[in-house]
Design an enzyme around this catalytic site. Structure first.
Site, PDB file in Angstrom:
ATOM      1  N   LYS A  30       0.834  -1.085   0.052  1.00  0.00           N
ATOM      2  CA  LYS A  30       0.007   0.031  -0.266  1.00  0.00           C
ATOM      3  C   LYS A  30       0.862   1.352   0.035  1.00  0.00           C
ATOM      4  O   LYS A  30       0.667   2.200  -0.873  1.00  0.00           O
ATOM      5  CB  LYS A  30      -0.992   0.034   1.187  1.00  0.00           C
ATOM      6  CG  LYS A  30      -2.104  -0.942   0.880  1.00  0.00           C
ATOM      7  CD  LYS A  30      -2.976  -1.302   2.389  1.00  0.00           C
ATOM      8  CE  LYS A  30      -4.015  -2.258   2.178  1.00  0.00           C
ATOM      9  NZ  LYS A  30      -4.529  -2.661   3.426  1.00  0.00           N
ATOM     10  N   GLN A  74      -5.122  -1.876   9.929  1.00  0.00           N
ATOM     11  CA  GLN A  74      -4.976  -3.193   9.284  1.00  0.00           C
ATOM     12  C   GLN A  74      -5.408  -4.251   9.916  1.00  0.00           C
ATOM     13  O   GLN A  74      -5.207  -4.515  11.500  1.00  0.00           O
ATOM     14  CB  GLN A  74      -3.471  -3.479   9.007  1.00  0.00           C
ATOM     15  CG  GLN A  74      -3.093  -4.676   7.986  1.00  0.00           C
ATOM     16  CD  GLN A  74      -3.654  -4.452   6.844  1.00  0.00           C
ATOM     17  OE1 GLN A  74      -3.762  -3.500   5.957  1.00  0.00           O
ATOM     18  NE2 GLN A  74      -4.051  -5.797   6.038  1.00  0.00           N
ATOM     19  N   ASP A  97     -11.383   2.544   4.508  1.00  0.00           N
ATOM     20  CA  ASP A  97     -11.508   1.240   4.184  1.00  0.00           C
ATOM     21  C   ASP A  97     -13.005   0.959   4.223  1.00  0.00           C
ATOM     22  O   ASP A  97     -13.554  -0.227   3.698  1.00  0.00           O
ATOM     23  CB  ASP A  97     -11.010   0.705   5.692  1.00  0.00           C
ATOM     24  CG  ASP A  97     -10.068  -0.516   5.220  1.00  0.00           C
ATOM     25  OD1 ASP A  97      -9.667  -0.613   3.963  1.00  0.00           O
ATOM     26  OD2 ASP A  97      -9.663  -1.086   6.175  1.00  0.00           O
TER      27      ASP A  97
HETATM   28  N1  GUN Z   1      -6.768  -7.323   6.058  1.00  0.00           N
HETATM   29  C1  GUN Z   1      -6.870  -8.060   4.612  1.00  0.00           C
HETATM   30  N2  GUN Z   1      -7.659  -7.236   4.107  1.00  0.00           N
HETATM   31  C2  GUN Z   1      -7.936  -5.848   4.605  1.00  0.00           C
HETATM   32  C3  GUN Z   1      -8.783  -4.679   4.219  1.00  0.00           C
HETATM   33  O1  GUN Z   1      -9.049  -4.540   3.074  1.00  0.00           O
HETATM   34  N3  GUN Z   1      -8.496  -3.929   5.079  1.00  0.00           N
HETATM   35  C4  GUN Z   1      -7.886  -3.826   6.412  1.00  0.00           C
HETATM   36  N4  GUN Z   1      -8.143  -2.992   7.083  1.00  0.00           N
HETATM   37  N5  GUN Z   1      -7.265  -5.061   6.828  1.00  0.00           N
HETATM   38  C5  GUN Z   1      -7.398  -5.979   5.839  1.00  0.00           C
END
Ligand code: GUN
Length: 264
Positions: A30, A74, A97
């Site tokens: 990211k 996350q 998110d």
């Molecule tokens: N862990 C795996 N996929 C995601 C996601 O799309 N958002 C977040 N915050 N954590 C994740």
């Protein structure tokens, strides 16, 4: 007016609690993608044993920081922390998110504020591929809050007739065989085999599973299903990069919304 002209650089802050190796890779990707497109990003780390209060204090401080437009916690969090409740501490206007109850409620009501990134990426893949959703039969396998449930809502909002299947579904193949659009998001490698797919269907594989030999595989048996499907996404390299792109798109949206409207 464009953000650049207003001297606003979109900024995403991600929080990792503990040291889950998969999360570390997701976050690294990211940050790299943000760098490529000129979005500022940083990752804040907390130890696995950190208190809920410490995490909430960090979120509060990011909520108050006007230079931060998007906050991403996350997942998964260490078991001792209640992710469902803690996510609610993210200010709705920074919830890039799309996982707070405010964002999910808005989605259910048909007024999305931030759509969750993975389903948003799937929708964009379908749209860019010219796949009609209106009036089609869609099957979503998986009922998670991050993917399955919002995915079903977003397909329904675009006119699809949606069936949600999950680990308790009795005859999965009976449902998947009727799908014009099949989205697999279960976390079970190779669950969807060639005989479970309608010829010509669009198959979207959201699964990311680590095999015993260390390789990554999706929920779909790619070789067998590609012989039947009209189109199919690979793992890795299909939905994953789309999720990252949508985090960035939502961060830019949050930055744009943060600029006060100017009087004409
Ligand atoms: N862990 C795996 N996929 C995601 C996601 O799309 N958002 C977040 N915050 N954590 C994740």
């Amino acid at each position: 007016m464009a953000l650049g002209q207003l001297d606003v650089r979109p900024r995403l802050v991600a929080i990792q609690v503990g040291d889950n190796p998969a999360s570390r890779i997701y976050l690294r990707n990211k940050v790299r993608a943000c760098d490529e497109v000129g979005v500022d990003s940083e990752v804040h780390h907390l130890e696995a044993g950190c208190s809920q209060a410490a995490l909430l204090a960090m979120l509060e401080s990011l909520n108050r920081n006007a230079r931060v437009h998007g906050i991403l916690l996350q997942l998964p969090l260490p078991e001792a922390l209640d992710a469902g409740w803690i996510l609610q501490a993210i200010a709705p206007e920074k919830d890039v998110d799309g996982l707070t109850w405010a964002s999910l409620g808005a989605l259910i009501a048909g007024h999305p504020v931030f759509e969750p990134c993975t389903p948003r990426g799937v929708i964009m893949l379908l749209e860019r591929e010219g796949i009609v959703m209106d009036g089609r039969d869609a099957v979503v396998v998986g009922r998670s809050v991050i993917v399955g449930k919002p995915m079903a809502l977003m397909l329904m909002a675009r006119g699809a007739t949606v069936t949600i299947c999950h680990s308790r579904t009795r005859d999965l193949a009976k449902h998947t065989r009727g799908a014009d659009i099949l989205v697999a998001a279960t976390g079970r490698a190779g669950l969807i085999t060639g005989d479970m797919v309608k010829p010509g269907a669009a198959v979207i594989d959201v699964g990311i599973n680590r095999l015993p030999d260390g390789k990554l595989a999706g929920d779909v048996d790619f070789t067998a299903v590609s012989a039947v499907a009209g189109c199919i996404t690979p793992v890795p390299g299909g939905v994953g990069p789309m999720t990252i792109a949508m985090v960035i798109a939502n961060t830019v949206l949050a930055a744009e919304r943060s600029v006060p409207a100017r009087k004409a």
